[in-house]
Design a protein around this motif. Structure first.
Motif, PDB file in Angstrom:
ATOM      1  N   PRO A 194       0.825  -1.215   0.000  1.00  0.00           N
ATOM      2  CA  PRO A 194       0.000   0.000   0.000  1.00  0.00           C
ATOM      3  C   PRO A 194       0.857   1.263   0.000  1.00  0.00           C
ATOM      4  O   PRO A 194       0.528   2.236  -0.693  1.00  0.00           O
ATOM      5  CB  PRO A 194      -0.822  -0.139   1.276  1.00  0.00           C
ATOM      6  CG  PRO A 194      -0.852  -1.583   1.564  1.00  0.00           C
ATOM      7  CD  PRO A 194       0.461  -2.104   1.117  1.00  0.00           C
ATOM      8  N   ALA A 195       1.957   1.276   0.793  1.00  0.00           N
ATOM      9  CA  ALA A 195       2.791   2.472   0.864  1.00  0.00           C
ATOM     10  C   ALA A 195       3.442   2.755  -0.485  1.00  0.00           C
ATOM     11  O   ALA A 195       3.484   3.908  -0.937  1.00  0.00           O
ATOM     12  CB  ALA A 195       3.848   2.304   1.956  1.00  0.00           C
ATOM     13  N   VAL A 196       3.944   1.729  -1.149  1.00  0.00           N
ATOM     14  CA  VAL A 196       4.605   1.928  -2.443  1.00  0.00           C
ATOM     15  C   VAL A 196       3.603   2.387  -3.492  1.00  0.00           C
ATOM     16  O   VAL A 196       3.855   3.313  -4.268  1.00  0.00           O
ATOM     17  CB  VAL A 196       5.316   0.631  -2.872  1.00  0.00           C
ATOM     18  CG1 VAL A 196       5.843   0.758  -4.292  1.00  0.00           C
ATOM     19  CG2 VAL A 196       6.455   0.307  -1.921  1.00  0.00           C
ATOM     20  N   LEU A 197       2.425   1.762  -3.523  1.00  0.00           N
ATOM     21  CA  LEU A 197       1.427   2.133  -4.528  1.00  0.00           C
ATOM     22  C   LEU A 197       0.880   3.533  -4.302  1.00  0.00           C
ATOM     23  O   LEU A 197       0.460   4.207  -5.249  1.00  0.00           O
ATOM     24  CB  LEU A 197       0.284   1.122  -4.526  1.00  0.00           C
ATOM     25  CG  LEU A 197       0.652  -0.313  -4.925  1.00  0.00           C
ATOM     26  CD1 LEU A 197      -0.588  -1.193  -4.929  1.00  0.00           C
ATOM     27  CD2 LEU A 197       1.331  -0.345  -6.290  1.00  0.00           C
ATOM     28  N   ARG A 200       4.081   6.656  -0.719  1.00  0.00           N
ATOM     29  CA  ARG A 200       4.533   7.048   0.609  1.00  0.00           C
ATOM     30  C   ARG A 200       5.900   6.453   0.892  1.00  0.00           C
ATOM     31  O   ARG A 200       6.214   5.337   0.466  1.00  0.00           O
ATOM     32  CB  ARG A 200       3.547   6.554   1.680  1.00  0.00           C
ATOM     33  CG  ARG A 200       2.237   7.302   1.681  1.00  0.00           C
ATOM     34  CD  ARG A 200       2.376   8.706   2.261  1.00  0.00           C
ATOM     35  NE  ARG A 200       2.805   8.625   3.649  1.00  0.00           N
ATOM     36  CZ  ARG A 200       1.952   8.579   4.685  1.00  0.00           C
ATOM     37  NH1 ARG A 200       0.644   8.626   4.459  1.00  0.00           N
ATOM     38  NH2 ARG A 200       2.386   8.506   5.910  1.00  0.00           N
ATOM     39  N   GLU A 201       6.727   7.221   1.622  1.00  0.00           N
ATOM     40  CA  GLU A 201       8.033   6.710   2.008  1.00  0.00           C
ATOM     41  C   GLU A 201       7.879   5.624   3.063  1.00  0.00           C
ATOM     42  O   GLU A 201       6.993   5.693   3.924  1.00  0.00           O
ATOM     43  CB  GLU A 201       8.901   7.842   2.555  1.00  0.00           C
ATOM     44  CG  GLU A 201       9.262   8.899   1.526  1.00  0.00           C
ATOM     45  CD  GLU A 201      10.216   9.933   2.113  1.00  0.00           C
ATOM     46  OE1 GLU A 201      10.584   9.778   3.291  1.00  0.00           O
ATOM     47  OE2 GLU A 201      10.563  10.877   1.395  1.00  0.00           O
ATOM     48  N   ALA A 202       8.770   4.637   2.989  1.00  0.00           N
ATOM     49  CA  ALA A 202       8.707   3.538   3.947  1.00  0.00           C
ATOM     50  C   ALA A 202       9.081   4.025   5.334  1.00  0.00           C
ATOM     51  O   ALA A 202      10.080   4.704   5.532  1.00  0.00           O
ATOM     52  CB  ALA A 202       9.643   2.412   3.522  1.00  0.00           C
ATOM     53  N   GLY A 203       8.246   3.722   6.311  1.00  0.00           N
ATOM     54  CA  GLY A 203       8.513   4.060   7.699  1.00  0.00           C
ATOM     55  C   GLY A 203       8.448   2.824   8.558  1.00  0.00           C
ATOM     56  O   GLY A 203       8.235   1.718   8.070  1.00  0.00           O
ATOM     57  N   ALA A 272      -4.131   1.039   0.530  1.00  0.00           N
ATOM     58  CA  ALA A 272      -3.562   1.968  -0.444  1.00  0.00           C
ATOM     59  C   ALA A 272      -4.480   3.158  -0.678  1.00  0.00           C
ATOM     60  O   ALA A 272      -4.037   4.310  -0.777  1.00  0.00           O
ATOM     61  CB  ALA A 272      -3.291   1.225  -1.755  1.00  0.00           C
ATOM     62  N   GLU A 273      -5.803   2.921  -0.750  1.00  0.00           N
ATOM     63  CA  GLU A 273      -6.753   4.021  -0.917  1.00  0.00           C
ATOM     64  C   GLU A 273      -6.722   4.948   0.294  1.00  0.00           C
ATOM     65  O   GLU A 273      -6.847   6.167   0.174  1.00  0.00           O
ATOM     66  CB  GLU A 273      -8.164   3.457  -1.105  1.00  0.00           C
ATOM     67  CG  GLU A 273      -8.421   2.827  -2.469  1.00  0.00           C
ATOM     68  CD  GLU A 273      -8.610   3.875  -3.556  1.00  0.00           C
ATOM     69  OE1 GLU A 273      -8.706   5.073  -3.229  1.00  0.00           O
ATOM     70  OE2 GLU A 273      -8.626   3.492  -4.742  1.00  0.00           O
ATOM     71  N   THR A 274      -6.552   4.368   1.488  1.00  0.00           N
ATOM     72  CA  THR A 274      -6.457   5.192   2.701  1.00  0.00           C
ATOM     73  C   THR A 274      -5.300   6.170   2.597  1.00  0.00           C
ATOM     74  O   THR A 274      -5.434   7.368   2.909  1.00  0.00           O
ATOM     75  CB  THR A 274      -6.279   4.278   3.926  1.00  0.00           C
ATOM     76  OG1 THR A 274      -7.437   3.454   4.055  1.00  0.00           O
ATOM     77  CG2 THR A 274      -6.098   5.094   5.191  1.00  0.00           C
ATOM     78  N   LEU A 275      -4.134   5.685   2.148  1.00  0.00           N
ATOM     79  CA  LEU A 275      -2.964   6.568   2.021  1.00  0.00           C
ATOM     80  C   LEU A 275      -3.146   7.573   0.884  1.00  0.00           C
ATOM     81  O   LEU A 275      -2.784   8.737   1.017  1.00  0.00           O
ATOM     82  CB  LEU A 275      -1.718   5.713   1.785  1.00  0.00           C
ATOM     83  CG  LEU A 275      -1.294   4.820   2.949  1.00  0.00           C
ATOM     84  CD1 LEU A 275      -0.094   3.975   2.552  1.00  0.00           C
ATOM     85  CD2 LEU A 275      -0.966   5.637   4.194  1.00  0.00           C
TER      86      LEU A 275
END
Length: 944
Positions: A194-197, A200-203, A272-275
């Protein structure tokens, strides 16, 4: 003495003090319960329930930029296998590229290798298809070591795509509410899908998934629809695709708030939609100091106000807390944990109730409420249950009956419940018996379970029912003494489909699906039953001759039709006390409930006659025969397994001897069978130990008188049997498949021994037809030549004409491969088998070996002379060399020389010799040959 007024004031003060003490004690108890609840897991569970409820307040649609590609039940049905070959994923990537997709993420485990070609095809598609691709990586717990193991895509795929993590954290209640931004794999941080799609940067943290986003609004396409281009043009242009399993059979399912149970790929899409929509939920817990503050304010208000106002204020406070939390969720994407505040409000309301009601009254009120709720619950269970329920009292009145029971028992849907006599007779007596046999105890009666049929015989319903008697207390009798009332519950369930399915399964388990005859399992059951009863039996085993040829030439559909007709003929030929079974393939067995051997033989002859009549099947006239083996009691043995084995042994004898189509078992067959098994075992051990010898019979040029070669002959010197003839053990080796290993041993030894001879001397090795038809003869020859270093031109393979029977394309390819190695071929025993002149020009035969049967009769037999003259002329015309076997007299040698035969082999020149004597013979030339003619012709046994 105090005045009355003062005493009254003191009494009132005492009463107030007692009330205050009771209120304080109650408050302390409620506070303690509240503290215990806050220290337990109650607040966490309540917060989850409240947050799940808030998701229902503002349902939002997905952005439409992420599309789910479902591996659904329809896709599994079209493809037909799972796991899929990775070539399908490669084809999907190309289809996605053609549809204009920007990115493709696979929620599929690619951590194991499959076929090299499929892996390479998928890797090539990942590298060249066009869309940016991502492959699933995850970590999982190893129960054996207790460590976390990483599952990464295989290196072939990882070199062409990016790994993304798909680990889904599950809360204590089994639901998914959050997702990590990344995971750590061997010290390397891998961003979550989800973060990549979402870019967003990986945390290192988790983020809350906004389940207010409607999962049903996420666009979906089926895997096979995208694969075969069955989607609208431009529907996926510029979109991000997530490929994942949604079929129930693949078990990639997770429960989530709101949407219920969804696939793992749907969870990833929601995250992914949330982000992407900036709705990553952040939890916030109010300061714990607010709890005692709310409790104190509530107690202060409850002391000064009545119960109604206190409860109203508590309700308004609870609603206010939730309204604020809802606003923060909808507007700020902040999830406030209000459980502790709600528990404190509930504690105030509970304390207000306890202060108002006397404990006894409260208990009575609770008891009445529970009684009413239980009664309503039981009514719902009875009325709305899937099972039919009838409750009857001791005088036969129906106290309760639901609609399902009315329908199953064909009773009117409306009207009064009626009485027990109104039920079908099959249920009346069981109810009465159960109630009459139940003692007057406090325990519930044991259910009586039975099966009944309801309706006409053709379309009857099968009902499973249970009768459960029970007792209740009646408090309406005078004097308060209880009277026990007897009841019975009749619970019915329609099991028609289940019972009929079980009947079909039972039939299928004991019958052959093609012919409908009883099968091997039914035979074993009947034999066991008859053996237990001591009943005499005879078994007749038969199968079809030439059936494999029917299957090969006309197809399996015709073969099945032949089997079906055979079953019909055999069944019609049998008397009532005999039953025919299909054991498997074209094997049948007849069970005769009699030990009369003459009767069994007559029955076998009838079966042979019926089955032997020509078949008219699918426009073909087919003639096949059969043989029958009979096993009856010959030594008092009635063991079913022994009789079956003996029938098979008798059938084996009937098919392989000239005794006729019907053979009865006798004990000598067992002895022969055991002898054969012992020979097979000893032959296996001998091959394992390499306990074979080679003898070499020299071959000579009839005109030059020079040695030209030697034929390798295998010898087996058994420690107990002595010297075993090849005619005895070679057929056993061919039937058991040991001929391939034995042939390899002979080839290796012969090539190794031939190195000791002059280079002009060839070695001839006999090769079984089975080595050509079912073995790797090319690999065996190549291995023998490589191991010995022998020049391939010195190796000559002798084959018989039976190798060409059933000639196929594979045989021609084998000859080509062997010729490429450099070896030559000799046709052995020419003129005695399936002779055909076509073999001589279709296959690379370099030499014809004339069988000894023609040489022995010359010059006295004109027939043999004519055959020899014809063979030599034919061979000379085709440019093929000839060699005659069995040359024993100088006269025979002179005649063969005059006819033009090139080489000779036989006792005239030498008996078979061991390697030492053969090497000495070839090294000594003509003089040595003269010496051998006098002394060494008897050096080895004359086994062929």
């Amino acid at each position: 003495m105090p005045s009355p007024t003062i005493r009254t004031i003191r009494r009132r003060a005492a009463r107030l003090t007692v009330a205050d003490i009771r209120s304080l004690a109650t408050l302390l108890v409620v506070a303690a319960c509240l503290a215990a609840a806050l220290l337990s897991g109650v607040p966490a569970a309540l917060d989850k329930a409240l947050s799940d409820a808030r998701f229902m307040l503002g349902s939002q649609a997905a952005s439409g930029e992420i599309v789910l590609v479902d591996i659904d039940a329809r896709s599994l049905g079209e493809v037909g296998v799972w796991p899929w070959p990775r070539r399908l994923h490669a084809d999907l990537l190309h289809a996605a590229a053609e549809a204009g997709a920007a990115r493709v993420a696979f929620d599929v485990d690619f951590s194991a290798r499959t076929g090299p070609e499929d892996d390479a095809a998928f890797a090539e598609a990942l590298a060249s298809a066009g869309p940016e691709t991502f492959l699933a990586a995850f970590v999982q717990h190893d129960p054996a070591s207790g460590a976390m193991l990483a599952s990464m895509p295989i290196a072939t795929l990882l070199s062409a795509s990016w790994p993304v993590s798909i680990n889904v954290p599950v809360d204590d209640d089994g639901r998914v509410r959050r997702f990590p931004l990344s995971i750590d794999v061997d010290g390397e941080t891998i961003g979550s899908m989800p973060a990549v799609l979402a870019g967003r940067e990986a945390g290192t943290d988790d983020f809350g998934i906004d389940h207010g986003i409607d999962a049903a609004s996420i666009p979906r396409v089926s895997f096979v629809d995208l694969l075969h281009g069955r989607i609208a043009h431009g529907a996926l242009a510029g979109k991000t695709l997530i490929v994942g399993a949604s079929a129930i059979e693949l078990h990639d399912l997770f429960p989530v708030p709101g949407a219920g149970i969804v696939s793992g790929s749907t969870v990833i899409a929601l995250a992914a939609e949330t982000l992407k929509q900036g709705r990553a939920l952040v939890p916030w817990q109010p300061p714990l100091a607010l709890v005692p503050l709310v409790l104190a304010l509530g107690v202060w208000f409850a002391v000064r106000q009545g119960l109604r106002r206190s409860l109203l204020a508590a309700a308004l406070a609870a609603l206010a807390f939730e309204a604020v939390a809802a606003w923060f969720y909808l507007d700020r994407a902040v999830m406030i944990e209000t459980a502790a505040l709600q528990l404190s409000v509930a504690a105030v309301a509970l304390w207000s109730l306890v202060r108002e009601f006397d404990l006894r009254q409260f208990r009575l009120w609770v008891s009445r409420v529970e009684t009413r709720n239980t009664a309503r619950l039981l009514e719902r269970v009875v009325d709305d249950g899937f099972d039919a329920i009838v409750i009857v009292d001791e005088v036969g009145r129906i106290m309760r009956i639901n609609d399902v029971a009315r329908r199953l028992l064909d009773l009117p849907p409306d009207g009064a419940p009626g009485s027990l006599a109104d039920l079908p007779p099959a249920f009346v007596e069981p109810v009465r018996e159960a109630m009459a046999s139940t003692p007057e105890t406090g325990s519930r009666g044991t259910p009586v379970r039975r099966i009944a049929r309801q309706g006409d015989a053709d379309d009857a319903r099968i009902l499973e029912y249970a009768v459960s008697p029970f007792w209740l207390e009646d408090r309406r009798r005078a004097g308060g003494e209880g009277h026990r009332l007897r009841y019975a519950s009749l619970v019915l369930h329609d099991v028609t489909d289940r019972e009929r399915a079980q009947e079909r399964l039972r039939f299928a388990a004991f019958h052959d699906s093609l012919t409908g005859l009883p099968n091997r399992r039914a035979l074993e059951e009947q034999l066991d039953t008859l053996a237990a009863d001591g009943a005499p039996v005879a078994l007749l085993a038969f199968d079809l001759d030439r059936f494999k040829g029917v299957n090969d030439a006309l197809g399996h559909a015709t073969g099945d039709a032949v089997l079906t007709e055979t079953a019909r003929r055999a069944a019609t030929a049998l008397p009532p006390e005999a039953t025919v079974f299909r054991i498997g393939g074209d094997e049948f067995l007849v069970l005769l409930r009699s030990a009369d051997r003459e009767r069994a033989r007559r029955l076998a002859e009838r079966v042979v006659a019926e089955v032997g009549r020509p078949y008219e099947v699918n426009g073909h006239r087919i003639s096949i025969g059969t043989s029958v083996g009979i096993a009856a009691e010959v030594d008092g043995c009635r063991d079913a397994s022994v009789l079956r084995r003996r029938a098979d042994v008798a059938l084996y004898q009937a098919k392989r001897t000239a005794a006729g189509p019907v053979v009865e078992f006798d004990l000598s067959m067992d002895a022969a069978r055991l002898e054969r098994l012992a020979l097979e075992r000893d032959l296996t051990d001998a091959i394992e130990a390499g306990a074979f010898e080679l003898a070499y019979q020299p071959q000579i040029g009839l005109r030059s008188g020079a040695w030209t070669g030697a034929e390798a002959l295998v010898r087996w010197r058994h420690p107990e049997r002595g010297l075993v003839s090849p005619a005895e053990f070679i057929p056993v080796a061919e039937e058991t498949g040991l001929i391939h290993r034995l042939g390899a041993l002979v080839l290796h030894a012969a090539c190794r021994d031939a190195l000791r001879w002059p280079e002009t001397i060839k070695v001839a090795v006999n090769v079984s037809p089975l080595q050509f038809l079912t073995g790797d003869i090319v690999g065996t020859v190549r291995s023998a030549l490589a191991a010995s270093g022998l020049d391939p031109r010195r190796l000559e393979l002798e084959i018989t004409e039976s190798a060409f029977v059933g000639e196929n394309h594979r045989l021609a390819g084998i000859f080509e491969d062997l010729l490429a190695l450099g070896v030559t071929f000799a046709l052995d025993d020419f003129g005695t088998g399936y002779s055909s002149l076509g073999y001589l020009h279709r296959f690379p035969i370099a030499k014809i070996k004339i069988d000894r049967s023609f040489v022995t009769d010359i010059p006295g037999s004109r027939h043999s002379m004519a055959v020899l003259r014809s063979v030599v002329v034919l061979a000379d015309g085709l440019g093929i060399r000839t060699i005659a076997e069995g040359v024993e007299t100088p006269n025979q040698a002179d005649i063969l020389r005059e006819l033009g035969c090139g080489e000779g082999q036989g006792y005239l020149y030498s008996r078979p010799l061991d390697i030492e004597r053969a090497s000495a013979l070839f090294a000594g030339g003509g003089e040595e040959r003269e010496r051998f003619e006098g002394t060494e012709r008897r050096a080895m046994p004359a086994l062929v």
